[in-house]
Design a protein around this motif. Sequence first.
Motif, short mmCIF file in Angstrom:
data_model
loop_
_atom_site.label_atom_id
_atom_site.label_comp_id
_atom_site.label_asym_id
_atom_site.label_seq_id
_atom_site.Cartn_x
_atom_site.Cartn_y
_atom_site.Cartn_z
N SER A 93 0.81 -1.21 0.00
CA SER A 93 0.00 0.00 0.00
C SER A 93 0.85 1.26 0.00
N ALA A 94 2.10 1.15 0.40
CA ALA A 94 2.95 2.34 0.44
C ALA A 94 3.02 2.95 -0.96
N GLY A 95 2.90 4.24 -1.02
CA GLY A 95 2.95 4.91 -2.31
C GLY A 95 3.37 6.36 -2.15
N VAL A 113 9.51 8.75 -6.65
CA VAL A 113 8.24 8.06 -6.92
C VAL A 113 8.49 6.64 -7.40
N MET A 114 9.40 6.47 -8.32
CA MET A 114 9.71 5.13 -8.83
C MET A 114 10.30 4.24 -7.74
N ALA A 115 11.09 4.83 -6.85
CA ALA A 115 11.70 4.05 -5.77
C ALA A 115 10.65 3.43 -4.86
N VAL A 116 9.63 4.18 -4.53
CA VAL A 116 8.58 3.66 -3.65
C VAL A 116 7.56 2.83 -4.42
N ASN A 117 7.01 3.39 -5.48
CA ASN A 117 5.87 2.78 -6.15
C ASN A 117 6.22 1.55 -6.98
N VAL A 118 7.45 1.48 -7.48
CA VAL A 118 7.81 0.37 -8.35
C VAL A 118 8.93 -0.47 -7.72
N ARG A 119 10.08 0.14 -7.51
CA ARG A 119 11.25 -0.62 -7.05
C ARG A 119 11.02 -1.30 -5.71
N ALA A 120 10.54 -0.55 -4.73
CA ALA A 120 10.31 -1.13 -3.40
C ALA A 120 9.25 -2.23 -3.46
N THR A 121 8.18 -1.98 -4.20
CA THR A 121 7.13 -2.98 -4.34
C THR A 121 7.68 -4.25 -4.98
N PHE A 122 8.49 -4.09 -6.02
CA PHE A 122 9.10 -5.23 -6.69
C PHE A 122 9.92 -6.07 -5.71
N ILE A 141 -0.37 -11.73 -2.71
CA ILE A 141 0.37 -10.48 -2.75
C ILE A 141 -0.53 -9.49 -3.47
N ILE A 142 -0.86 -8.43 -2.77
CA ILE A 142 -1.82 -7.45 -3.26
C ILE A 142 -1.11 -6.12 -3.45
N HIS A 143 -1.19 -5.58 -4.66
CA HIS A 143 -0.62 -4.26 -4.94
C HIS A 143 -1.76 -3.26 -5.05
N LEU A 144 -1.70 -2.18 -4.29
CA LEU A 144 -2.68 -1.12 -4.45
C LEU A 144 -2.17 -0.17 -5.52
N VAL A 158 4.80 11.36 -13.97
CA VAL A 158 5.66 10.47 -13.19
C VAL A 158 4.80 9.47 -12.41
N TYR A 159 3.76 9.95 -11.75
CA TYR A 159 2.88 9.07 -10.98
C TYR A 159 2.23 8.05 -11.90
N CYS A 160 1.70 8.49 -13.05
CA CYS A 160 1.08 7.57 -14.00
C CYS A 160 2.08 6.52 -14.47
N ALA A 161 3.28 6.94 -14.80
CA ALA A 161 4.30 5.99 -15.24
C ALA A 161 4.54 4.92 -14.17
N SER A 162 4.58 5.34 -12.92
CA SER A 162 4.83 4.37 -11.84
C SER A 162 3.66 3.41 -11.68
N LYS A 163 2.45 3.90 -11.82
CA LYS A 163 1.28 3.03 -11.65
C LYS A 163 1.05 2.13 -12.85
N PHE A 164 1.37 2.61 -14.07
CA PHE A 164 1.34 1.72 -15.23
C PHE A 164 2.36 0.60 -15.04
N ALA A 165 3.54 0.93 -14.53
CA ALA A 165 4.56 -0.08 -14.27
C ALA A 165 4.07 -1.09 -13.24
N LEU A 166 3.40 -0.61 -12.21
CA LEU A 166 2.87 -1.50 -11.18
C LEU A 166 1.81 -2.44 -11.75
N GLU A 167 0.99 -1.94 -12.65
CA GLU A 167 -0.02 -2.79 -13.31
C GLU A 167 0.68 -3.90 -14.10
N GLY A 168 1.73 -3.56 -14.83
CA GLY A 168 2.47 -4.57 -15.58
C GLY A 168 3.15 -5.58 -14.68
#
Length: 178
Positions: A93-95, A113-122, A141-144, A158-168
Motif C-alpha cells: 500500500s505504500a505509495g 516516486v519510482m523508488a517507492v511505487n515500483v522498485r520497493a514494491t518489486f 500479494i496485493i498491490h494497491l 511520473v505518478y502515471c508511469a509508476s502506476k502503469f509499471a505497477l499494473e504490468g
Amino acid sequence: MTFPEMPSFGLHGKRALVTGGSRGLGFACAIALAHAGAEVWIAARDRQALEAAAALAAEHGRVLHPVALDITDVAQVGAVLAELPVFDILVNSAGLARHEPFLTASEASFDAVMAVNVRATFFISQRVAARMRDQRIAGSIIHLSSQMGHVGGPRRSVYCASKFALEGLTKAMALELG
C-alpha cells in the motif's frame, strides 16, 4: 473515526504484512485483515505514526504489530523480513505521488516516486514470495494501484508511469507465480 462494516470472510491463522500501514488505505487494509482474524504487521518509516496507528487499532479491539521499515532500502527489507514470520499475505500500500508538469518534472521526483511505487514494491514482493515458496504457502500479494495506472492525467506523468509499471508488474507476477 467510525470503522465500516467488514466483509464476512475468515483469515484466522494467517499472517499479513501491510506496507504503508500506518495511515490511509494501508491502515484500512490492516484493520480489515485484523478484523478477519489475521495477525497483522504494519510497516512504515515513521515510528511515531506506526505507534499511533497501533494504538488507534487497539482502541477498537484490533492488534497491529508496528515495524519501522524503509521499504526503499532493499538490504533493510531483507534483514527485517528475516526477523519476522513468513507471511501469507502482503499488501503493498505504500505509495508516493509528486505532481509536476511533464516538462519540468525533476529527476529527484522521478527517482523518489519510482523508488517507492515500483522498485520497493518489486523487491519486497520478491522476498515475501520467495519465503512463501520456500514454506509452500499459497498466499496473496496485493498491490494497491490507482486509476492513474489505466489513464493519464495532467501533472501526473511520473505518478502515471509508476502506476502503469505497477499494473504490468502485477500481471507478470500473476502469470509467473500463479
